[in-house]
Design a protein around this motif. Structure first.
Motif, PDB file in Angstrom:
ATOM      1  N   LEU A  72       0.836  -1.205   0.000  1.00 33.01           N
ATOM      2  CA  LEU A  72       0.000   0.000   0.000  1.00 33.01           C
ATOM      3  C   LEU A  72       0.868   1.251   0.000  1.00 33.01           C
ATOM      4  CD1 LEU A  72      -2.772  -1.047   2.539  1.00 33.01           C
ATOM      5  CD2 LEU A  72      -2.991  -0.825   0.054  1.00 33.01           C
ATOM      6  N   ARG A  73       1.948   1.215   0.748  1.00 38.67           N
ATOM      7  CA  ARG A  73       2.887   2.345   0.773  1.00 38.67           C
ATOM      8  C   ARG A  73       3.490   2.545  -0.618  1.00 38.67           C
ATOM      9  NH1 ARG A  73       6.131   4.023   5.210  1.00 38.67           N
ATOM     10  NH2 ARG A  73       5.881   1.941   6.071  1.00 38.67           N
ATOM     11  N   GLU A  74       3.871   1.455  -1.255  1.00 44.28           N
ATOM     12  CA  GLU A  74       4.475   1.550  -2.582  1.00 44.28           C
ATOM     13  C   GLU A  74       3.468   2.064  -3.615  1.00 44.28           C
ATOM     14  OE1 GLU A  74       6.400  -2.188  -3.419  1.00 44.28           O
ATOM     15  OE2 GLU A  74       7.599  -2.059  -1.594  1.00 44.28           O
ATOM     16  N   ALA A  75       2.213   1.644  -3.512  1.00 47.60           N
ATOM     17  CA  ALA A  75       1.179   2.151  -4.419  1.00 47.60           C
ATOM     18  C   ALA A  75       0.929   3.635  -4.154  1.00 47.60           C
ATOM     19  CB  ALA A  75      -0.109   1.344  -4.246  1.00 47.60           C
ATOM     20  N   THR A  76       0.954   4.033  -2.901  1.00 50.96           N
ATOM     21  CA  THR A  76       0.781   5.439  -2.550  1.00 50.96           C
ATOM     22  C   THR A  76       1.925   6.279  -3.103  1.00 50.96           C
ATOM     23  OG1 THR A  76      -0.428   4.855  -0.551  1.00 50.96           O
ATOM     24  CG2 THR A  76       0.542   7.047  -0.606  1.00 50.96           C
ATOM     25  N   THR A  77       3.135   5.757  -3.027  1.00 48.95           N
ATOM     26  CA  THR A  77       4.296   6.452  -3.588  1.00 48.95           C
ATOM     27  C   THR A  77       4.129   6.625  -5.095  1.00 48.95           C
ATOM     28  OG1 THR A  77       5.716   5.592  -1.842  1.00 48.95           O
ATOM     29  CG2 THR A  77       6.815   6.347  -3.859  1.00 48.95           C
ATOM     30  N   TRP A  78       3.658   5.585  -5.765  1.00 49.32           N
ATOM     31  CA  TRP A  78       3.429   5.665  -7.211  1.00 49.32           C
ATOM     32  C   TRP A  78       2.378   6.730  -7.518  1.00 49.32           C
ATOM     33  CZ3 TRP A  78      -0.716   4.942 -10.471  1.00 49.32           C
ATOM     34  CH2 TRP A  78      -0.412   4.846 -11.828  1.00 49.32           C
ATOM     35  N   LEU A  79       1.284   6.750  -6.755  1.00 48.75           N
ATOM     36  CA  LEU A  79       0.234   7.747  -6.965  1.00 48.75           C
ATOM     37  C   LEU A  79       0.738   9.158  -6.685  1.00 48.75           C
ATOM     38  CD1 LEU A  79      -2.814   5.928  -5.360  1.00 48.75           C
ATOM     39  CD2 LEU A  79      -2.556   6.548  -7.776  1.00 48.75           C
ATOM     40  N   ALA A  80       1.630   9.290  -5.727  1.00 50.11           N
ATOM     41  CA  ALA A  80       2.138  10.615  -5.350  1.00 50.11           C
ATOM     42  C   ALA A  80       2.913  11.273  -6.482  1.00 50.11           C
ATOM     43  CB  ALA A  80       3.003  10.510  -4.097  1.00 50.11           C
ATOM     44  N   THR A  81       3.400  10.484  -7.429  1.00 47.27           N
ATOM     45  CA  THR A  81       4.113  11.083  -8.555  1.00 47.27           C
ATOM     46  C   THR A  81       3.199  11.979  -9.381  1.00 47.27           C
ATOM     47  OG1 THR A  81       3.705   9.193 -10.014  1.00 47.27           O
ATOM     48  CG2 THR A  81       5.743   9.161  -8.715  1.00 47.27           C
ATOM     49  N   TYR A  82       1.909  11.789  -9.257  1.00 48.54           N
ATOM     50  CA  TYR A  82       0.954  12.606  -9.997  1.00 48.54           C
ATOM     51  C   TYR A  82       0.513  13.840  -9.219  1.00 48.54           C
ATOM     52  CZ  TYR A  82       0.936   8.840 -13.277  1.00 48.54           C
ATOM     53  OH  TYR A  82       1.347   7.907 -14.187  1.00 48.54           O
TER      54      TYR A  82
END
Length: 118
Positions: A77-87
């Protein structure tokens, strides 16, 4: 996180029952019976949801005596959140452009003489 694992995480999160299961696991490990209690679905259906979550790396399973417990694995979930944060920067810039447009429209409305003929 590999693209395949990211796809698995988002696929698992796409279902509201699976999201609710993850939310319940934030309070601690649970059995299938405990996880299925608030849902109008069978324990085998909850087990199928758990398998999807397990394949995505969001849940691990262990045995304690005769009980099989599910445990939340939050790192994906943290890694998915990091990916989303790029936007985030993209959306911040979009909102700033929208704010500027709205301010310009508001200013042009106040600069115009009223239609009453003043």
């Amino acid at each position: 996180m590999s693209p395949d694992q990211l796809n698995a995480v988002f696929g698992a999160l796409a279902d509201p029952t699976r999201r609710a299961i993850l939310a319940r696991l934030t309070d601690g490990d649970r059995t299938v019976a405990e996880l299925s209690a608030p849902f109008a679905v069978s324990q085998p259906a909850i087990s199928r949801h758990l398998k999807v979550l397990e394949r995505a790396g969001l849940v691990s399973r262990s045995r304690r005596a005769t009980a099989r417990l599910s445990h939340l694995e939050a790192e994906p979930l943290r890694e998915a959140t990091t990916w989303l944060a790029t936007y985030q920067e993209y959306w911040d810039e979009s909102y700033e452009r929208l704010d500027a447009l709205l301010a310009a429209l508001q200013a042009s409305r106040t600069d115009r003489p009223s239609a009453g003929g003043e």
